[in-house]
Design a protein around this motif. Structure first.
Motif, PDB file in Angstrom:
ATOM      1  N   GLU A  95       0.835  -1.200   0.000  1.00  0.00           N
ATOM      2  CA  GLU A  95       0.000   0.000   0.000  1.00  0.00           C
ATOM      3  C   GLU A  95       0.873   1.254   0.000  1.00  0.00           C
ATOM      4  OE1 GLU A  95      -3.297   0.073   2.740  1.00  0.00           O
ATOM      5  OE2 GLU A  95      -3.584  -2.086   2.588  1.00  0.00           O
ATOM      6  N   SER A  96       1.934   1.221  -0.796  1.00  0.00           N
ATOM      7  CA  SER A  96       2.839   2.353  -0.985  1.00  0.00           C
ATOM      8  C   SER A  96       3.007   2.570  -2.485  1.00  0.00           C
ATOM      9  CB  SER A  96       4.212   2.088  -0.361  1.00  0.00           C
ATOM     10  OG  SER A  96       4.135   2.004   1.044  1.00  0.00           O
ATOM     11  N   GLN A  97       2.925   3.834  -2.915  1.00  0.00           N
ATOM     12  CA  GLN A  97       3.144   4.084  -4.337  1.00  0.00           C
ATOM     13  C   GLN A  97       4.604   3.818  -4.693  1.00  0.00           C
ATOM     14  OE1 GLN A  97       5.124   6.729  -5.411  1.00  0.00           O
ATOM     15  NE2 GLN A  97       4.490   8.638  -4.433  1.00  0.00           N
ATOM     16  N   CYS A  98       4.837   3.510  -5.961  1.00  0.00           N
ATOM     17  CA  CYS A  98       6.101   2.892  -6.368  1.00  0.00           C
ATOM     18  C   CYS A  98       7.325   3.784  -6.194  1.00  0.00           C
ATOM     19  CB  CYS A  98       6.001   2.416  -7.820  1.00  0.00           C
ATOM     20  SG  CYS A  98       5.646   3.711  -9.038  1.00  0.00           S
ATOM     21  N   VAL A  99       7.189   5.094  -6.341  1.00  0.00           N
ATOM     22  CA  VAL A  99       8.362   5.967  -6.240  1.00  0.00           C
ATOM     23  C   VAL A  99       8.880   6.005  -4.810  1.00  0.00           C
ATOM     24  CG1 VAL A  99       9.237   8.307  -6.543  1.00  0.00           C
ATOM     25  CG2 VAL A  99       7.663   7.341  -8.230  1.00  0.00           C
ATOM     26  N   VAL A 100       7.988   6.184  -3.845  1.00  0.00           N
ATOM     27  CA  VAL A 100       8.441   6.223  -2.455  1.00  0.00           C
ATOM     28  C   VAL A 100       8.889   4.837  -1.999  1.00  0.00           C
ATOM     29  CG1 VAL A 100       7.014   8.217  -1.893  1.00  0.00           C
ATOM     30  CG2 VAL A 100       6.113   5.947  -1.477  1.00  0.00           C
ATOM     31  N   TRP A 101       8.218   3.782  -2.485  1.00  0.00           N
ATOM     32  CA  TRP A 101       8.625   2.425  -2.098  1.00  0.00           C
ATOM     33  C   TRP A 101      10.017   2.098  -2.626  1.00  0.00           C
ATOM     34  CZ3 TRP A 101      10.289  -2.041  -4.351  1.00  0.00           C
ATOM     35  CH2 TRP A 101      10.325  -3.171  -3.534  1.00  0.00           C
ATOM     36  N   GLN A 102      10.285   2.440  -3.887  1.00  0.00           N
ATOM     37  CA  GLN A 102      11.596   2.161  -4.470  1.00  0.00           C
ATOM     38  C   GLN A 102      12.686   2.916  -3.721  1.00  0.00           C
ATOM     39  OE1 GLN A 102      12.553   3.747  -8.410  1.00  0.00           O
ATOM     40  NE2 GLN A 102      13.235   1.718  -9.052  1.00  0.00           N
ATOM     41  N   THR A 103      12.383   4.132  -3.290  1.00  0.00           N
ATOM     42  CA  THR A 103      13.340   4.914  -2.501  1.00  0.00           C
ATOM     43  C   THR A 103      13.601   4.251  -1.156  1.00  0.00           C
ATOM     44  OG1 THR A 103      12.525   6.944  -3.549  1.00  0.00           O
ATOM     45  CG2 THR A 103      13.794   7.191  -1.508  1.00  0.00           C
ATOM     46  N   ALA A 104      12.554   3.706  -0.548  1.00  0.00           N
ATOM     47  CA  ALA A 104      12.653   3.139   0.792  1.00  0.00           C
ATOM     48  C   ALA A 104      13.366   1.799   0.833  1.00  0.00           C
ATOM     49  CB  ALA A 104      11.243   2.980   1.381  1.00  0.00           C
ATOM     50  N   LEU A 105      13.332   1.058  -0.260  1.00  0.00           N
ATOM     51  CA  LEU A 105      13.916  -0.284  -0.280  1.00  0.00           C
ATOM     52  C   LEU A 105      15.395  -0.279   0.087  1.00  0.00           C
ATOM     53  CD1 LEU A 105      13.857  -3.337  -1.082  1.00  0.00           C
ATOM     54  CD2 LEU A 105      14.341  -2.584  -3.428  1.00  0.00           C
ATOM     55  N   ASN A 106      16.146   0.628  -0.491  1.00  0.00           N
ATOM     56  CA  ASN A 106      17.610   0.583  -0.406  1.00  0.00           C
ATOM     57  C   ASN A 106      18.174   0.871   0.981  1.00  0.00           C
ATOM     58  OD1 ASN A 106      18.182   0.168  -3.437  1.00  0.00           O
ATOM     59  ND2 ASN A 106      16.705   1.825  -3.350  1.00  0.00           N
ATOM     60  N   PRO A 107      17.644   1.845   1.731  1.00  0.00           N
ATOM     61  CA  PRO A 107      18.182   2.021   3.084  1.00  0.00           C
ATOM     62  C   PRO A 107      17.915   0.833   3.996  1.00  0.00           C
ATOM     63  CG  PRO A 107      16.318   3.493   2.695  1.00  0.00           C
ATOM     64  CD  PRO A 107      16.710   2.929   1.378  1.00  0.00           C
ATOM     65  N   VAL A 108      16.814   0.108   3.759  1.00  0.00           N
ATOM     66  CA  VAL A 108      16.554  -1.075   4.582  1.00  0.00           C
ATOM     67  C   VAL A 108      17.596  -2.150   4.292  1.00  0.00           C
ATOM     68  CG1 VAL A 108      14.880  -2.844   5.210  1.00  0.00           C
ATOM     69  CG2 VAL A 108      14.082  -0.533   4.657  1.00  0.00           C
ATOM     70  N   ILE A 109      17.918  -2.347   3.005  1.00  0.00           N
ATOM     71  CA  ILE A 109      18.969  -3.306   2.652  1.00  0.00           C
ATOM     72  C   ILE A 109      20.299  -2.892   3.291  1.00  0.00           C
ATOM     73  CG2 ILE A 109      20.296  -4.325   0.760  1.00  0.00           C
ATOM     74  CD1 ILE A 109      17.830  -3.927  -1.028  1.00  0.00           C
ATOM     75  N   ALA A 110      20.609  -1.601   3.216  1.00  0.00           N
ATOM     76  CA  ALA A 110      21.862  -1.111   3.806  1.00  0.00           C
ATOM     77  C   ALA A 110      21.892  -1.340   5.309  1.00  0.00           C
ATOM     78  CB  ALA A 110      22.044   0.371   3.481  1.00  0.00           C
ATOM     79  N   LEU A 111      20.790  -1.067   5.983  1.00  0.00           N
ATOM     80  CA  LEU A 111      20.729  -1.292   7.426  1.00  0.00           C
ATOM     81  C   LEU A 111      20.969  -2.755   7.765  1.00  0.00           C
ATOM     82  CD1 LEU A 111      17.705   1.012   8.316  1.00  0.00           C
ATOM     83  CD2 LEU A 111      19.993   1.187   9.336  1.00  0.00           C
TER      84      LEU A 111
END
Length: 425
Positions: free
Chosen positions: A359-375
């Motif tokens: 339930e997140s639009q794709c631009v904000v979701w794509q942005t959010a993915l990478n910091p979680v992987i980094a963490l």
């Protein structure tokens, strides 16, 4: 790992939702100036994931106050501060994290200031300059500030490191190229103007003088929207006109990756460019408050904040949006065999899928993915360091492998692409 997530807007909300599927952290404190937004994010996670939601705690925070940032961080014994708010808050969150003895991550760096007399040729204060100037403080404290780890900047910077280590013997250009075929419609089905990302940030990066890096010249600037080119995007997006835009990758990549040139171009579209130019002509892009008469008496408000308040919240656009967004890096030079080579490394996010899953639009979701992987990589020690570092300073293959590995096997299930764009003669 105990994470202080500052900001429960579109990207912060998506970070929490993605992290809820992972087990690498003990606690995530979801903070916002509006406590109700943080609580709503956690309520969604609890409804979706049940017991996993107990690892999430809501708190109110004033991101403009470094003392408050430090106080909230220390109250929850956090180890990592994840900055997910507008870049104007970078200085205070950056300072608060260091004062709290925590590591720090962001997705946009400290703001630039154009050259006072020659803004379209010479750089003034560059993106991230303020943060890199404080690198000795972070090194002395033995703490890490991982800057620019969203999607752009972020993933393209990882791609740059990967290309240098595994694909090229010599790099001519690192060219970030982003485009999409996204459409937002109103209740009647009419296409409307509604930026898919923070308009505050969009105005900042699109109307500032774009920065280009050349090895023999260093960093220099051009006019906004300069050097238009047609770039062919994958995933059914097709050809999109891209123009130079100020962005962190150009300021990050040359610090760690050897290349002759670095650029950032974005597919904005003529309508979007026209609207941004009009906002500039009317002074509605300004951040300094102006005095405005109102029914309750004179008030001071920043014109850019008025524009942002008048547009739909990007986090709310998902149900009205359709299409795919693409973030990627076009690299040219010589391959490992010494022959000319050109590739496009990329990641696609489809709005229908991100809405169905998160339930997140794709631009904000794509942005959010990478910091979680980094963490997650930081939590295991696969990535480590001290000082102020960009994504290029770390092992790209570890990141991309974890990103692409199916969720059932412990990864994130997000395939990334590599297209050969070499011109054969």
């Amino acid at each position: 790992m105990r994470i202080l997530l500052i900001g429960a807007g579109g990207v912060g909300n998506a970070i929490a939702k993605i992290a809820a599927r992972r087990t690498f952290f003990e606690t995530m404190v979801v903070c916002d100036y509006d406590l109700a937004r943080a609580e709503a994010t956690i309520a969604w996670i609890e409804a979706k994931h049940g017991a996993q939601g107990t690892r999430f705690v809501a708190a109110r925070i004033d991101a403009s106050d470094p003392d408050d940032v430090a106080a909230v961080a220390m109250a929850h014994a956090v180890t990592h501060v994840m900055n997910a708010v507008e870049p104007k808050f970078v200085p205070t969150i950056f300072a608060g994290a260091l004062a709290a003895g925590a590591d720090y991550l962001d997705m946009a760096m400290s703001l630039s200031e154009p050259h006072p007399s020659d803004p379209y040729s010479e750089t003034g204060v560059k993106l991230g300059d303020d943060q890199f100037a404080q690198a000795p403080d972070w090194e002395l404290a033995g703490r890490l500030a991982l800057v620019g780890i969203g999607v752009e900047p972020g993933l393209s910077d990882v791609f740059a490191r990967y290309a240098a280590d595994h694909l090229f013997s010599e790099i001519d250009e690192l060219g970030v190229r982003d485009g999409a075929n996204l459409v937002v419609r109103d209740d009647l089905g009419n296409e409307i103007f509604a930026p898919s990302f923070s308009i505050w940030t969009t105005i900042e990066e699109c109307l500032n003088p774009p920065v280009i890096w050349e090895k023999d010249r260093g960093w220099y600037t051009t006019e906004p929207f300069s050097e238009p080119e047609i770039f062919e995007f994958p995933g059914g997006i097709g050809p999109v006109e891209c123009v130079n835009v100020e962005h962190e990758e150009v300021l990050l990549m040359p610090r760690w990756v050897d290349a002759k040139r670095a650029t950032f171009k974005y597919g904005l579209g003529n309508e979007f460019i026209g609207i941004l130019k009009t906002l500039h002509q009317l002074g509605l892009d300004k951040t300094a408050p102006v005095r405005v008469r109102s029914a309750g008496g004179p008030v001071e408000v920043a014109p850019r904040d008025v524009v942002a308040a008048g547009l739909p919240d990007p986090a709310s656009l998902g149900p009205r949006m359709s299409g795919t967004t693409c973030a990627g890096l076009w690299v040219t030079g010589l391959g490992l065999d010494g022959a000319p080579k050109a590739v496009y490394l990329f990641h696609l996010a489809d709005n229908e899928w991100t809405m169905a899953e998160y339930e997140s639009q794709c631009v904000v979701w794509q942005t959010a993915l990478n910091p979680v992987i980094a963490l997650e990589l930081l939590s295991t020690g696969a990535w480590s360091g001290i000082g102020v570092l960009g994504p290029e300073a770390f092992d790209a293959e570890l990141f991309l492998d974890l990103m692409a590995l199916p969720e059932a096997q412990g990864g994130y299930g997000q395939a990334w692409g590599l297209e050969d764009r070499t011109v054969r003669v």
